[in-house]
Design an enzyme around this catalytic site. Structure first.
Site, short mmCIF file in Angstrom:
data_model
loop_
_atom_site.label_atom_id
_atom_site.label_comp_id
_atom_site.label_asym_id
_atom_site.label_seq_id
_atom_site.Cartn_x
_atom_site.Cartn_y
_atom_site.Cartn_z
N ARG A 1 -11.12 -1.31 -7.01
CA ARG A 1 -10.76 -0.83 -8.34
C ARG A 1 -9.31 -0.35 -8.42
O ARG A 1 -8.81 -0.06 -9.49
CB ARG A 1 -11.70 0.27 -8.79
CG ARG A 1 -11.68 1.50 -7.94
CD ARG A 1 -12.97 2.28 -8.13
NE ARG A 1 -13.26 3.12 -7.00
CZ ARG A 1 -13.08 4.42 -7.00
NH1 ARG A 1 -12.61 5.01 -8.07
NH2 ARG A 1 -13.38 5.12 -5.94
N ASP B 1 -0.20 -2.09 2.47
CA ASP B 1 -0.35 -3.50 2.14
C ASP B 1 0.09 -3.76 0.71
O ASP B 1 -0.72 -4.09 -0.14
CB ASP B 1 -1.82 -3.88 2.36
CG ASP B 1 -2.03 -5.37 2.49
OD1 ASP B 1 -1.09 -6.06 2.94
OD2 ASP B 1 -3.13 -5.85 2.17
N CYS C 1 3.85 -17.65 0.61
CA CYS C 1 4.41 -16.89 -0.52
C CYS C 1 4.99 -17.79 -1.59
O CYS C 1 5.71 -18.74 -1.26
CB CYS C 1 5.56 -16.00 -0.06
SG CYS C 1 5.09 -14.74 1.09
#
Ligand code: XMP
Length: 485
Positions: A407, A249, A308
């Site tokens: 993270r 992804d 987008c």
């Protein structure tokens, strides 16, 4: 060597989009109803329909994945949530149906009816096999048994002791016959010592008949994929046992650090991996080389999604149709067969047909599926019409959520690469899938192709002029609802 700046312009490749082409009708003896839309999504995964939902937080969680797999496509659970939640979403899809449930919830004869009621409520189940002496079946407790029983009596007193069971080799047809004949809704599967090995429910048996195209694994469970960042090995490992494939992804997979991370991930995680997004010949070749046999599929398209703003903000992009054709060329030059998933910018079945004709095996859609009942988020009523929320994974709102918990995904770029808004409500996934499948079949009929591979051979593209774009939509007519315009 001096840079030839001018030739950078004059030698520019044409980056074509869906609106630039049509499929030129070919001689056909193909009836749309006879078209086979099944495809290989990866080396191991076969789909009856070439439809995949985007891993986006307004598109695919367990409800969407269940609904789409039942119709013959596949859902990819998004990663904008803690690892445990993504795993739980995948597990929910796997639990939604199976021919034989293996992790059966059981009870013992000495427990109380109140324990049984609590278990049934917490696990949302309507029957419990009763076991003793190391999982040997001694009875079954159904809703009917517990409904009128005193909660303080033991399970032994309320259970049905004469249990109808099946052996481990039972087929779905045999199970259905037994259940119909004996009028039971649950059929425990036992070995020769009556040790409980699994449970068949009439609900699952009928579900198989209701969804004949469903995408299932060898145990009859629905297939599901999950999105991961190539850097997030911890997430990939947690998901590995619960999903059928992992999907990369990232917007720009052709990046040295990402290729290295993906190489590490695919060496440590043993489930099929779809790389992406990619959009060029060079990117594809570098990916295949770096991942050394670990690419099960490729997500194609950079910057074409309806939400987008990547191309607008950065002026970088590989529109989906162009990306598919580039990747297809690269794979052909390398002599490898890896399925391509056209991702972004598909508004209607015709766009999907063009993507498949250009070399893709499947189409991935966010916008279209976001409008379905099964996508996350409720209905929004605006001016008497219904809508559902839809946002880019690079939008500010989506990124803020991800940064709080992921993270690995630092806000490297301060600018949003996606927008948020609403899309028209389209109804259930089954309706939308039916609409798309019919549209694809009709396109294949015009091209004279019986299957996706046949379409690759037979499709001829026609280039549309700017004037043609306007002519090829309804024109010179006022449509209902547009009377004031
Ligand atoms: P559609 O056209 O179906 O496209 O809405 C869905 C695909 O768009 C990609 N995606 C994004 N691309 N910024 C982008 O540049 C974003 O915020 C964004 N969110 C999703 C993704 O590939 C998805 O499948």
């Amino acid at each position: 060597m001096p840079v030839d700046f001018y030739s950078k312009l004059t030698n520019a490749r044409g980056v074509y989009t869906f609106r630039d082409f049509v499929l030129v009708p070919g001689r056909s003896d193909v009836e749309p109803s006879k078209v086979d839309l099944s495809i290989n999504l990866t080396k191991q995964i076969h789909l009856n329909l070439p439809l995949v939902s985007s891993p986006m937080d307004t598109v695919t969680e367990s409800d969407m994945a269940i609904a789409l797999a039942r119709e013959g496509g596949l859902g990819i659970i998004h990663r904008n949530m803690p690892i445990e939640e993504q795993v739980e979403n995948a597990k929910r899809v796997k639990r939604a149906e199976s021919f034989i449930i293996r992790d059966v919830v059981t009870i013992t004869p000495d427990q109380k009816i109140s324990d049984a009621l609590e278990l049934m409520h917490n696990k949302s189940i309507s029957g419990l096999p009763v076991v003793s002496d190391g999982d040997r079946i001694v009875g079954i407790l159904t809703k009917r048994d517990v409904n009128f029983a005193d909660p303080n009596v033991s399970v032994r007193e309320a259970m049905t002791s004469e249990v109808i069971v099946a052996g481990p080799e039972v087929t779905i047809e045999e199970a259905k016959k037994i259940m119909n004949k004996r009028k039971v809704e649950k059929l425990p599967v036992v070995d020769k010592n009556r040790k409980l090995m699994g449970l068949i429910t009439i609900k699952d048996v009928y579900s198989r008949e209701r969804f004949p195209l469903a995408t299932r694994d060898s145990q009859g469970r629905l297939l599901v994929g999950a999105a991961v960042s190539p850097y997030d090995i911890e997430r990939a490992k947690a998901l590995e046992k619960h999903v059928d494939l992992l999907v990369s992804d990232v917007a720009h997979f052709h990046n040295t650090n990402i290729l290295e991370a993906a190489k590490k991930l695919t060496n440590e995680v043993f489930v099929e991996f779809i790389a992406g997004n990619l959009g060029t010949i060079e990117g594809t070749k570098d990916t295949i080389e770096a991942l050394d046999g670990h690419v099960a599929g490729i997500r194609a398209g950079v910057g074409s999604g309806s939400i987008c703003v990547t191309s607008e903000v950065t002026k970088a992009g590989a529109p989906t149709l162009f990306a598919v054709s580039q990747i297809a060329v690269a794979l052909q030059e390398l002599g490898v067969e890896i399925p391509i998933i056209a991702d972004g910018g598909i508004r209607a079945a015709g766009d999907g047909a063009l993507a498949l004709a250009a070399g893709a095996s499947a189409i991935m859609m966010g916008n279209v599926f976001a409008g379905c009942t099964e996508s996350p988020g409720g209905l929004i009523k605006i001016g008497g019409k219904y809508y559902k929320p839809y946002r880019g994974m690079g939008s500010m709102a989506s990124r803020q959520k991800r940064f709080a918990m992921d993270r690995y995904n630092q806000p490297a770029k301060g600018i949003a690469e996606g927008v948020e808004g609403v899309v028209p409500y389209r109804g259930d996934v089954s309706t939308v899938v039916e609409e798309f499948a019919s549209g694809l079949r009709a396109s294949f009929g015009y091209a004279g192709a019986t299957s996706v591979k046949d379409l690759w051979q037979k499709a001829k593209f026609g280039a549309v002029t700017a004037a043609g774009v306007d002519e090829m939509r309804p024109h010179s007519i006022i449509l209902p609802g547009e009377e004031k315009i």
